[in-house]
Design an enzyme around this catalytic site. Sequence first.
Site, PDB file in Angstrom:
ATOM      1  N   GLY A 192       0.837  -1.190   0.000  1.00 15.78           N
ATOM      2  CA  GLY A 192       0.000   0.000   0.000  1.00 15.78           C
ATOM      3  C   GLY A 192       0.871   1.238   0.000  1.00 15.78           C
ATOM      4  O   GLY A 192       2.067   1.180  -0.283  1.00 15.78           O
TER       5      GLY A 192
ATOM      6  N   ASP B   6      -9.835   4.365  10.263  1.00 10.70           N
ATOM      7  CA  ASP B   6      -9.604   3.741   8.954  1.00 10.70           C
ATOM      8  C   ASP B   6     -10.140   2.314   8.952  1.00 10.70           C
ATOM      9  O   ASP B   6      -9.499   1.398   8.453  1.00 10.70           O
ATOM     10  CB  ASP B   6      -8.112   3.769   8.620  1.00 10.70           C
ATOM     11  CG  ASP B   6      -7.850   3.510   7.131  1.00 10.70           C
ATOM     12  OD1 ASP B   6      -8.817   3.580   6.338  1.00 10.70           O
ATOM     13  OD2 ASP B   6      -6.688   3.242   6.767  1.00 10.70           O
TER      14      ASP B   6
END
Length: 498
Positions: free
Chosen positions: A246, A356
């Site tokens: 990521g 998140d």
Amino acid sequence: MRKLQGEMDHFLRKHFAFLASFWNKFLPNGVPNNHSLDFLEQDLGSLNPTLDPKDPGPSSSLFGVLYDFTARNADELSVNRGDKLCVLKEEGEYVLARRLSGDPVVGYVPANYVSKIGQEPVAQPVWYISGISRNKAQILLLSSPNRHGSFLIRDSESNKGEYSLSVRNHAKVRHFRIYKDPGGSLYLEKEHMFSNLEQLLAYYTVNWKVIQSPLLQPCIQKRSSEADQWERPRSEFKLWRKMGEGCFGEVWEGMWKNTVPVAIKIMKQVNMRDDFAKEIQNLKSLKHTRLIKLLAICSVGEPVYIVTELMRKGNLHSYLNSIAGKELTKHHLLSISCQVADGMTYLEEQHVVHRDLAARNILVGDDLACKIADFGLARLLKDDIYSTSGNAMIPVKWTAPEAAVYQTYSLKSDVWSYGILLYEVFTYGQNPYEGMTNQETIQQITRGYRLPRPNNCYPEIYSIMLDCWKANPEDRPTFLILREQLFSIYKWAPHPFS
């Protein structure tokens, strides 16, 4: 020779009058015949003090002493912590200063032993902790041996040059912004102004009811090498297989000391160090069976490693999109939903907002055990709201509208995200708001649009999703309620093997 020595004595007394106490002690009646001035010339010449303290000039500044210092020669000035000094000149690693209390003696003090008054607190550094965030202050105050009434002052994160007062009030920590007016005065309330932090603390120690938080004792920092208990050399770990990547870097399956299977999160970017520190601190302090377990860290040098227990099936989003994930039954999907709700209930009890929450940040083990991960954005909350500013990347399609638009986070904004996660689970990893941009998503949500019910979803589950997506955060359920509702549905739902 006597005449020459007498002239030298006169010269020294005239041009170095600020060392009068020194001359009177060592040369009370002039310079004796048998006394050499070589040692005086050598010491005085080494630092060369040339300023007259009686007329320091506009360049002088008021400083405070941070630590005790004992002079090692005639040039230097012995000072104690809390003394006030008039700094006449800065010379490399030393400052030439005149002590303002007691005899107005002048001498050199190491520059790192003093600090300019008005820039940092100096009289009682025991209660001032520099370089820590609001999150770290809260964790520190809530940890042993601190207790109710422990407090500290730290630098303000959002207002440079100002401070914050953090106070432990039973099981919570309250934070108060210390404002600074243009004249340099400090205050919590405009009707009570103070010239320094010591005066401010003294006032609120007596008048603690004004802030409803007693100031009983300064925060105690643990002196043990806690970081060393987690820190391991990078050579102990071997990378085997990349599991994902990521914006932060990569996640690898690896082996610790050739015996323990682990997951290794590699953070390659230097500017991710703050996120790394936050994630590590949260992983150390938060412990629950539904939260990923920290095993070790490698923070010396690059790249940074965060080593956790291995969840072989990877993140939930990828797993749901896999062949094995597509074979999961509704009962399996309910089990996953219950496990995440259980972990989020624990975070709710700890007053921590994740910020998140998404399927990509849930890790799956061999036995379909699910654990919440990626605590880089997690924050302890002040009261029930946390506001942030800046250009941080926000996962808009998973974020509550009040957080996406106004950067206002709460436990109820995590509840919204949990509703999106439920949608991901019951659509086997489908992305929410498919085909919409972030801006279109926010526009549609504010107009009342909500994601449709997935085909493979109980009506009761979709009703829970809609509750999570209530426009008013206060109307959304708590995670405790969500866990109870989901466990109840799990019990009566048909089992695939019944």
